[in-house]
Design a protein around this motif. Structure first.
Motif, PDB file in Angstrom:
ATOM      1  N   VAL A   8       0.992   4.593   3.606  1.00 11.62           N
ATOM      2  CA  VAL A   8       0.300   5.840   3.286  1.00 11.62           C
ATOM      3  C   VAL A   8      -0.957   5.506   2.484  1.00 11.62           C
ATOM      4  CG1 VAL A   8       0.481   8.054   2.062  1.00 11.62           C
ATOM      5  CG2 VAL A   8       2.470   7.116   3.285  1.00 11.62           C
ATOM      6  N   LEU A   9      -2.079   6.113   2.837  1.00  9.37           N
ATOM      7  CA  LEU A   9      -3.357   5.782   2.215  1.00  9.37           C
ATOM      8  C   LEU A   9      -3.303   5.869   0.695  1.00  9.37           C
ATOM      9  CD1 LEU A   9      -6.386   5.138   2.398  1.00  9.37           C
ATOM     10  CD2 LEU A   9      -6.798   7.594   2.687  1.00  9.37           C
ATOM     11  N   GLU A  10      -2.757   6.944   0.182  1.00  5.88           N
ATOM     12  CA  GLU A  10      -2.760   7.156  -1.270  1.00  5.88           C
ATOM     13  C   GLU A  10      -1.906   6.149  -2.034  1.00  5.88           C
ATOM     14  OE1 GLU A  10      -4.060  10.842   0.691  1.00  5.88           O
ATOM     15  OE2 GLU A  10      -2.371   9.473   0.995  1.00  5.88           O
ATOM     16  N   ARG A  11      -1.073   5.404  -1.343  1.00  8.05           N
ATOM     17  CA  ARG A  11      -0.182   4.450  -2.003  1.00  8.05           C
ATOM     18  C   ARG A  11      -0.636   2.994  -1.844  1.00  8.05           C
ATOM     19  NH1 ARG A  11       3.080   6.427  -5.550  1.00  8.05           N
ATOM     20  NH2 ARG A  11       4.707   4.909  -5.063  1.00  8.05           N
ATOM     21  N   VAL A  12      -1.801   2.790  -1.261  1.00  5.97           N
ATOM     22  CA  VAL A  12      -2.250   1.425  -0.966  1.00  5.97           C
ATOM     23  C   VAL A  12      -2.370   0.579  -2.229  1.00  5.97           C
ATOM     24  CG1 VAL A  12      -4.246   0.074  -0.175  1.00  5.97           C
ATOM     25  CG2 VAL A  12      -3.317   1.906   1.255  1.00  5.97           C
ATOM     26  N   ASP A  13      -2.857   1.147  -3.323  1.00  3.24           N
ATOM     27  CA  ASP A  13      -2.961   0.369  -4.565  1.00  3.24           C
ATOM     28  C   ASP A  13      -1.600  -0.162  -4.989  1.00  3.24           C
ATOM     29  OD1 ASP A  13      -5.686   0.672  -4.782  1.00  3.24           O
ATOM     30  OD2 ASP A  13      -5.593   2.340  -6.197  1.00  3.24           O
ATOM     31  N   ARG A  14      -0.568   0.661  -4.836  1.00  6.07           N
ATOM     32  CA  ARG A  14       0.783   0.226  -5.193  1.00  6.07           C
ATOM     33  C   ARG A  14       1.250  -0.903  -4.277  1.00  6.07           C
ATOM     34  NH1 ARG A  14       4.371  -2.007  -7.928  1.00  6.07           N
ATOM     35  NH2 ARG A  14       6.540  -1.528  -7.422  1.00  6.07           N
ATOM     36  N   THR A  69      -2.920   7.474   7.367  1.00  2.00           N
ATOM     37  CA  THR A  69      -2.364   6.131   7.348  1.00  2.00           C
ATOM     38  C   THR A  69      -3.112   5.218   6.382  1.00  2.00           C
ATOM     39  OG1 THR A  69      -1.870   4.188   8.705  1.00  2.00           O
ATOM     40  CG2 THR A  69      -3.821   5.454   9.302  1.00  2.00           C
ATOM     41  N   GLY A  70      -2.380   4.224   5.884  1.00  2.00           N
ATOM     42  CA  GLY A  70      -2.991   3.204   5.036  1.00  2.00           C
ATOM     43  C   GLY A  70      -3.420   1.972   5.805  1.00  2.00           C
ATOM     44  N   LEU A  71      -3.310   2.008   7.147  1.00  2.00           N
ATOM     45  CA  LEU A  71      -3.646   0.815   7.938  1.00  2.00           C
ATOM     46  C   LEU A  71      -5.064   0.324   7.665  1.00  2.00           C
ATOM     47  CD1 LEU A  71      -2.197   1.200  11.561  1.00  2.00           C
ATOM     48  CD2 LEU A  71      -1.118   0.256   9.528  1.00  2.00           C
ATOM     49  N   ASP A  72      -6.025   1.234   7.712  1.00  4.58           N
ATOM     50  CA  ASP A  72      -7.426   0.824   7.600  1.00  4.58           C
ATOM     51  C   ASP A  72      -7.730   0.252   6.230  1.00  4.58           C
ATOM     52  OD1 ASP A  72      -9.947   0.478   8.772  1.00  4.58           O
ATOM     53  OD2 ASP A  72     -10.694   2.321   7.861  1.00  4.58           O
ATOM     54  N   ALA A  73      -7.224   0.918   5.184  1.00  4.93           N
ATOM     55  CA  ALA A  73      -7.470   0.443   3.822  1.00  4.93           C
ATOM     56  C   ALA A  73      -6.818  -0.921   3.595  1.00  4.93           C
ATOM     57  CB  ALA A  73      -6.955   1.455   2.809  1.00  4.93           C
ATOM     58  N   LEU A  74      -5.622  -1.109   4.119  1.00  5.36           N
ATOM     59  CA  LEU A  74      -4.959  -2.404   3.974  1.00  5.36           C
ATOM     60  C   LEU A  74      -5.709  -3.488   4.736  1.00  5.36           C
ATOM     61  CD1 LEU A  74      -1.223  -1.332   4.204  1.00  5.36           C
ATOM     62  CD2 LEU A  74      -2.339  -2.396   2.228  1.00  5.36           C
TER      63      LEU A  74
END
Length: 345
Positions: free
Chosen positions: A32-38, A64-69
């Protein structure tokens, strides 16, 4: 095995982090995008290197957090071949495997919630996305959902797994964290039907409101991936036609970044050197294969992959390593096929 189940309370999404050992490679499922820092913090704490990020399907309830990761870790993004997402590094199909060091997940096509829904299977557990939930099943009333397809995915595929197989879904709204195939067969109210027609009738009459994030999440999730145009604007991209013209040039070395199963499925450009994407950074070091190939022979490296995402990242790494003549094939093997470039099976 290192295994972590992480939860986003806003969208009630479960994300799964897997690795075989501390200090090794890791993969993540349904970030999840908002949880990428975690996720990044946890990877650091566990001394893990994220190499693959998987979405079980195109999500409608969160971004999704795919792109940020991918941007922060240079990991490979993975989705099913039916996905409407514009750019994904690897598109898998039924029967494929997604592997990292020490772990291999079987890919099981389980459409019905959406037409791009996949489950991922380890010997003792299955990650079911929204196809099979704990005491429920994913809705089938949007994104090309189909209750008949879902019935087949459930009764024809997932419920044929051993009873003790652990079930880890992408969502839960009641606080449950894990189930088993045997439990779901016995106690899931949506599975207590006598026929496919009964299941279709049940799913067609749920009358659920649309997910709150649907109008934002679906368009955003369809646009994941590196904007290859940025690399092209820097002059580091070749069209498939330009790459065809360079084929056979003694001054050129074609570098295939794909995994073995992709090469078997889609073919190989003649004369290619195989260096999988996770090994690119090491190969570009002073004593690495790619650095030596370019320096000792004076060859210009041309990277390619399936769709151009991994090769766009690889050419940036090569440029940073001082290989200023390196390029990549914009659009990857898909563009090469459209240009009718030769392939070896």
């Amino acid at each position: 095995m290192i295994f972590r189940q992480l939860f986003d309370s806003t969208s009630s999404t479960y994300t799964y982090l897997l690795a075989s050992r501390h200090g090794g490679e890791a993969l993540i499922i349904d970030p999840v995008l908002e949880r990428v820092d975690r996720y990044i913090q946890l990877l650091r704490e566990l001394d893990l290197r994220l190499v693959k990020a998987i979405d079980t399907h195109l999500h409608a309830d969160h971004i999704t957090g795919l792109d940020a990761l991918r941007e922060r870790t240079e990991c490979i993004t993975v989705m099913g071949e039916q996905t409407k997402a514009e750019i994904v590094s690897i598109r898998v199909t039924d029967g494929d495997r997604v592997g990292i060091e020490g772990l291999s997940l079987d890919v099981v096509y389980t459409p019905g919630h959406t037409d791009d829904s996949y489950s991922y299977l380890l010997p003792d557990r299955v990650f079911t996305g929204d196809t099979l939930l704990i005491r429920g099943t994913g809705r089938t009333d949007f994104q090309n959902g189909d209750p008949r397809a879902q019935y087949e995915s459930l009764f024809g595929r997932l419920l044929k797994l051993p009873d003790e197989t652990l079930v880890y879904p992408a969502h839960d709204y009641k606080g449950d964290t894990v189930s088993t195939i045997g439990e779901e067969r016995a106690f899931n109210p949506r599975l207590q039907v006598s026929s496919i027609d009964d299941y279709v009738e049940l799913m067609n009459n749920l009358k659920l409101p649309n997910p709150k994030m649907m109008d934002v999440a679906v368009p955003a999730n369809m646009r994941i991936g590196l904007a290859q145009q940025i690399v092209a604007d820097r002059g580091w991209a070749l069209s498939a036609e330009d790459a065809k013209a360079a084929l056979g040039d003694q001054d050129v070395a074609l570098i295939d970044l794909r995994e073995v199963q992709e090469r078997k499925r889609d073919g190989v450009i003649p004369g290619s050197v195989h260096v999988t994407y996770p090994n690119v950074r090491e190969s570009l070091q002073a004593d690495g294969l790619l650095q030596q190939l370019a320096r000792s022979s004076g060859k210009r490296l041309i990277f390619y992959c399936s769709f151009g995402l991994r090769s766009a990242m690889a050419v940036q790494a090569a440029q940073a390593a001082g290989l200023e003549r390196s390029r990549h094939i914009h659009g990857g093997i898909q563009a090469w096929k459209e240009a009718q470039g030769p392939l070896l099976s």
